[in-house]
Design an enzyme around this catalytic site. Structure first.
Site, PDB file in Angstrom:
ATOM      1  N   HIS A 154       6.740   4.354  -2.975  1.00 20.27           N
ATOM      2  CA  HIS A 154       6.054   5.526  -2.424  1.00 20.27           C
ATOM      3  C   HIS A 154       7.075   6.625  -2.124  1.00 20.27           C
ATOM      4  O   HIS A 154       8.119   6.365  -1.519  1.00 20.27           O
ATOM      5  CB  HIS A 154       5.292   5.151  -1.159  1.00 20.27           C
ATOM      6  N   ARG A 558      -0.395  -2.906 -10.115  1.00 22.91           N
ATOM      7  CA  ARG A 558      -1.522  -2.265  -9.408  1.00 22.91           C
ATOM      8  C   ARG A 558      -2.157  -1.228 -10.319  1.00 22.91           C
ATOM      9  O   ARG A 558      -1.459  -0.438 -10.951  1.00 22.91           O
ATOM     10  CB  ARG A 558      -1.073  -1.618  -8.098  1.00 22.91           C
ATOM     11  N   GLU A 679      -9.789   0.307   0.674  1.00 28.47           N
ATOM     12  CA  GLU A 679      -9.061   1.446   1.234  1.00 28.47           C
ATOM     13  C   GLU A 679      -9.928   2.391   2.055  1.00 28.47           C
ATOM     14  O   GLU A 679      -9.544   2.772   3.151  1.00 28.47           O
ATOM     15  CB  GLU A 679      -8.392   2.226   0.090  1.00 28.47           C
ATOM     16  N   ASP A 720      -5.303   5.684   2.935  1.00 32.63           N
ATOM     17  CA  ASP A 720      -6.519   6.393   2.535  1.00 32.63           C
ATOM     18  C   ASP A 720      -7.622   6.280   3.576  1.00 32.63           C
ATOM     19  O   ASP A 720      -8.421   7.196   3.739  1.00 32.63           O
ATOM     20  CB  ASP A 720      -7.002   5.882   1.180  1.00 32.63           C
ATOM     21  N   ARG A 758       0.756  -0.788   4.603  1.00 30.78           N
ATOM     22  CA  ARG A 758       1.165   0.163   5.649  1.00 30.78           C
ATOM     23  C   ARG A 758       2.162   1.177   5.109  1.00 30.78           C
ATOM     24  O   ARG A 758       3.047   0.844   4.325  1.00 30.78           O
ATOM     25  CB  ARG A 758       1.813  -0.577   6.824  1.00 30.78           C
ATOM     26  N   ARG A 891      -3.104  12.830  -2.269  1.00 27.41           N
ATOM     27  CA  ARG A 891      -2.622  11.535  -1.798  1.00 27.41           C
ATOM     28  C   ARG A 891      -2.282  11.610  -0.318  1.00 27.41           C
ATOM     29  O   ARG A 891      -1.954  12.669   0.223  1.00 27.41           O
ATOM     30  CB  ARG A 891      -1.408  11.084  -2.607  1.00 27.41           C
TER      31      ARG A 891
END
Length: 1056
Positions: A154, A558, A679, A720, A758, A891
């Site tokens: 991320h 993913r 989510e 999210d 997280r 995002r």
């Protein structure tokens, strides 16, 4: 906002911390004096004093004077030239970074110096034993614990990797500076080293000039293993084992690993078109290559250490077997080498192993891992190494025998029977000329072929008849090393897509194969009275192999559920079955279940599909080729139905059937775990229903029992859900979803592991690790846990070995407590009803502002640097899932990141104040205080929000509005600031505190110490944004803005 000091901020000694800050600050001032001159240093100091004075006035309650000082500071900043603004931004940014390094170092210092460290294994084990837990239960629970920390790519790590190296180096020097035995000269030399590092930091470009690729991101993740975790794991496991032995009488089993690591770097393709099937394959192979490279170095050091002759009969037998096999092999090579002609040599040259110039970036470099206790003996310079016409070096095992063993030892690969004809052979000197680009690869291939062994090798190591005895451990470990080197060569060939026909007996495929000879050595040492040697470097290596396996970190895949539906649309259309996505859920389940029970592939080889669909199919093919030995879970983002899971199971089954048919044997490893990720609030509310539906399907339930040991994994997303409904509502919905998922699995007798997605900031579910785990619903942490660590938090929590050990202990003890002493549920149903009421008001307030107010989106773009964050180049994926400009498709990271920069941190608190106010006005104040005191979940929720309020700054947020926001939208800003004040007031009412962070004065003091540098850089950012929005092609202005973003992130200790 999660602060990297939160977990043990109370342990910081401020005197030492301030001494280190002064030392680093003075060194930076020296650099500034040399680089920009005295006059500019005076400018920097004036800005700092103005900011400090304003802070002091505000702290004393003299608001008017504080406001005047801040206006003066803003005025002076607005008059600065671009060059001055750029330099000021850099100076304050580096000050804040150096303060952060000092803070981190003092966490290490205090943890090292305190006699009784809270939350350590020793502390928690003692608590549990004293609380009535039996030694047997404690021992078994620890040994069965399964925690996996998943590092993700991320885009929240804002510092360049080269700067991270320098920051780590400064931390190491600060640690060295603490030594009491340093004399004056040593300390002067240390200060010079620090000065060099600070100078190098100032003279290094802070900004990434291009976006990283997914492979770059994966390499950064692997670097954390190299930099820290490789050293931390043995230390952590020793501490755990010692504490377990102290309190139960039994140490941790040698191959027991309560914590392992996973990765999304190179596997997370959700909304990132840059992560392809080839990227996933290359990253997985690269991870294997690095693991083998680390093991080769460890085995090499171990060979030098274990010179012992005494051993068990079993090990002695194995050593002699290896020697006899090697002698036979060498005899064969002698006869073969005499028959070699020029055409054969040419044949070898055509099948070169991958040269370093061909491998993926970074692969050619040897590991940076330092082994302080490594052999001091370096590899001898063998004549001919750099002169191909003189002679060739021997086999790889001989060439890499770094240790001068003497006349009483022998290591495998060292007894080399060579032909005298090979020395100065015309075959070498005349038959072929080597270009500079081919030299390394040709040498390597020739040495691998064992054709070119020279008599010179006899001068280095004695032949077998001269040996009075052998060192059996060196024989066995030499064989291990040779096999590891063949494994590494095989991986290089695979990475280069070259033919690879190694015999499976020649390389290691699984960690069990590597552990077998290591455990044999360990058992031999123990049986011969050398346990103290067995429990040293050898035990550490065994523990590393058990933890990291052959891949360092298993890679999760993913993908978003919609991409799988598109794939089935293409398949069903091709098969004239209609459009899959138009079917209802029951029809989908019927179709998928029927196909899963069948034995034939579904997807025809002749199918022609769109590139996006082909990429999905290629990903499943790579998953089948690599298998569960290399890959972890397949995570389905935006999962909402049982068919989402079965669709992945079917695509996985189909790919494995196809690959197995092509290679003529079963696919490696087992099937991947398929993990639905819930989510949004809507999907969280339906999570339990989806799991019940899945487990009610006979095929699926039997598949889970047969292939995954009766274990269902479910992931819940914090980012999210928070962006969807606000932090308070998201926290409550996550709590209920976990309860429901656990209950649904219990109904079918299936064990469950919850995977927590997280982020680093509180707005994305971040927070102190211990607090987060201890506030989960009872029964949701039963000895198993998976959790992501993202972006800047990876470096903050695991960047230094000492910090990493502490974090690993916290994970272990928090999960242990949650298992043996689960947190209390709500005391009464009234509390749950009250949470529902607060959540409803909070969500309504949040969504009415963020999604329903037509002015909010424009206000967001004007008041924050959100649009400019894309220039940071900190991640390979786009900032939006789709091209829409709305909040919905933005995002969560840039959403939180932008508000963090303005110090408004709106996503973490918006809606909370309205919900608490509504409950208090209805007379529930005392109930809320009781909930805060007695219910761990509610207490942690309030504490995290209070932590955010301690970092939020209304005057700074107001300054952004006054300068950047259109006049017609400033009223919205005023209303939001009033909402923040309301939240502040009612959170304090519930907690009973007079001011935010009253129960964490150390963290409050740390935050206050940053403000004299942080406030000016915020004001500077506002001014640069104002100018940039009038001159958006000015690249120098853009650079200045990005540097302020770096600085604010350093001061807030967070990005997104």
């Amino acid at each position: 906002m999660t602060d990297t000091t939160d977990d043990i901020a109370e342990e910081i000694s401020f005197q030492s911390f301030e001494d280190d800050c002064r030392l680093l600050g003075s060194l930076l001032n020296d650099v500034l004096q040399r680089e920009v001159g005295d006059q500019f240093i005076q400018t920097v100091e004036r800005k700092r004093i103005l900011a400090q004075s304003a802070c002091n006035m505000r702290k004393a309650g003299i608001e008017d004077t504080a406001e005047l000082l801040e206006k003066q500071l803003a005025l002076e900043i607005s008059k600065m030239t671009l060059e001055e603004a750029l330099t000021l931004a850099r100076a304050f940014s580096h000050y804040l970074t150096l303060m952060g390094i000092a803070e981190t170092h003092h966490r290490v210092r205090k943890a090292r110096n305190v006699a009784h460290l809270s939350k350590s294994c020793d502390d928690i084990f003692n608590q549990l034993i004293q609380g009535g837990v039996s030694q047997e239960d404690l021992y078994n629970t620890v040994c069965k614990q399964e925690v996996e920390i998943v590092l993700t790519a991320h885009p929240t790590q804002i510092n360049r990797r080269t700067l991270q190296f320098k920051h780590v180096r400064i931390a190491q020097l600060l640690e060295y500076n603490d030594r009491p035995d340093l004399n004056h000269e040593d300390r002067e030399m240390l200060i010079e080293d620090l000065a060099r590092e600070v100078t190098a930091i100032w003279q290094t470009d802070e900004l990434r000039r291009q976006k990283p690729t997914p492979v770059d991101e994966a390499r950064a993740g692997l670097h954390i293993v190299e930099q820290s975790l490789w050293k931390a794991i043995p230390h952590y496991l020793r501490r755990l084992s010692n504490a377990l032995k102290k309190h139960t009488g039994r140490p941790l089993p040698l191959t027991c690993t309560p914590i392992k690591f996973g990765s999304w770097m190179g596997g997370d393709r959700d909304g990132n078109p840059n992560v392809t099937a080839k990227v996933t394959r290359d990253v997985s192979l690269l991870s294997r290559w690095m693991a083998i490279d680390f093991y080769i170095k460890e085995v090499d050091s171990l060979r030098f250490e274990l010179s012992i002759i005494r051993c068990s009969d079993k090990l002695s037998s194995l050593a002699h077997e290896i020697l006899q096999q090697e002698i036979k092999t060498d005899d064969w090579h002698v006869s073969r080498s005499q028959a070699v002609n020029k055409s054969q040599l040419k044949h070898y040259g055509q099948h070169v192993s991958a040269s370093s110039s061909q491998l993926p970036d970074g692969l050619e470099f040897s590991s940076f891992t330092e082994h302080k206790d490594e052999s001091a003996f370096s590899r001898p310079d063998i004549p001919g190494t750099n002169h191909m016409t003189s002679n060739y070096q021997g086999t790889d095992s001989a060439q890499n025998s770094d240790e001068p063993y003497g006349n009483d030892n022998l290591t495998t690969g060292s007894t080399t029977l060579t032909s005298n004809n090979n020395l100065h052979s015309p075959l070498i000197s005349k038959s072929i000329s080597f270009g500079t680009g081919q030299l390394h690869a040709q040498r390597k291939t020739f040495s691998e072929s064992q054709i070119g062994k020279s008599n010179f090798q006899k001068l280095l190591e004695p032949s077998l008849p001269q040996l009075p005895g052998i060192a059996p451990y060196r024989i066995v470990l030499g064989n291990v090393k040779e096999k590891l080197m063949k494994t590494r060569r095989r991986l290089e060939l695979l990475l280069e897509d070259l033919p690879c026909d190694h015999d499976p007996w020649d390389y290691y495929e699984t960690s069990d194969q590597l552990l077998e000879p290591l455990l044999l050595c360990y058992e031999s040492l123990q049986s011969c009275g050398s346990g103290v040697l067995a429990d040293g470097r050898l035990a550490d290596l065994i523990r590393r192999v058990s933890t990291f396996g052959m891949v360092l970190m298993k890679l999760d895949l993913r993908q978003e559920s919609g991409r799988h539906a598109e794939t089935f649309d293409a398949i069903t259309k091709y098969l004239d079955m209609g459009v899959y996505s138009e079917w209802d859920e029951d029809r989908k389940l019927e179709f998928l279940t029927k196909e899963l029970k069948g034995k034939r592939p579904l997807v025809p080889h002749t199918i022609q599909v769109a590139p996006d669909v082909k990429e999905v199919l290629d990903t499943f093919r790579v998953g089948a080729e690599l298998g569960s030995d290399s890959l972890g879970a397949y995570v389905i983002s935006m999962a909402s139905n049982a068919s989402d899971v079965l669709a992945v199971e079917l695509l996985q089954k189909d790919a494995r059937l196809a690959v197995s048919g092509e290679i003529g044997r079963p696919c490696p490893g087992g099937t991947l775990r398929v993990v639905p990720l819930f989510e949004t609030v809507k999907d969280l509310r339906g999570a339990g229903f989806v799991i019940r539906k899945l487990l009610s399907i006979d095929w699926y339930r039997e598949h889970i029992i047969r292939n995954h040991n009766g274990h269902q994994e479910v992931m819940v997303g914090y980012s999210d859900s928070g962006k969807d409904a606000g932090r308070f509502t998201a926290a409550w919905e996550l709590y209920k979803a976990q309860e429901d998922v656990v209950a649904s699995c219990n109904e079918y007798g299936i064990k469950v592991t919850l995977f927590h997605g997280r982020g680093g900031s509180i707005g994305r579910g971040g927070g102190p690790t211990y607090l987060a785990i201890q506030s989960q619903p009872p029964g949701s942490v039963m000895g198993t846990l998976r959790s992501t660590e993202q972006g800047e938090m990876v470096q903050a929590k695991f960047g230094l070995p000492q910090i990493a050990v502490r974090q690993l202990e916290i994970y272990t003890t928090a999960v242990l407590l949650a298992t043996l002493r689960p947190p209390l549920p709500p005391r009464e149903e009234k509390w749950r009803n009250l949470m529902e009421e607060i959540s409803e008001i909070s969500c309504q307030n949040y969504r009415s502002t963020v999604y329903e107010n037509p002015e909010f989106l424009s206000y967001f773009h004007e008041a924050t640097p959100q649009a400019e964050l894309g220039f940071l180049n900190i991640g390979s994926r786009p900032t939006r899932r789709k091209s829409s400009t709305g909040i919905g498709h933005l995002r969560a990271i840039p959403w939180v990141f932008a508000w963090t920069q303005t110090r408004f941190v709106l996503p973490s608190w918006l809606g909370v104040g309205a919900g608490l106010k509504g409950a208090c006005e209805k007379g529930y104040t005392e109930d809320l205080r009781a909930m805060y005191t007695e219910w761990p979940f509610f207490q942690s929720t309030m504490d995290l929000i209070e932590m955010v309020l301690g970092k939020a700054d209304i005057p700074i947020a107001k300054h952004y509005d006054e300068v950047l926001v259109s006049e017609n939208r400033r009223q919205l800003g005023n209303e939001l600031r009033m909402e923040l004040s309301t939240t502040d007031r009612y959170v304090l009412v519930v907690t009973g505190h007079e001011k935010p962070l009253e129960n964490n004065w150390s963290l409050r003091r740390l935050i206050e110490s940053r403000l004299p540098y942080l406030n000016p850089i915020n004001m500077l950012q506002v001014e640069i944004l104002r100018r940039l929005r009038c001159d958006d092609d000015n690249h120098k202005l853009r650079d200045a803005l990005l540097i302020t973003i770096n600085g604010i992130a350093a001061g807030m200790r967070n990005t997104g």
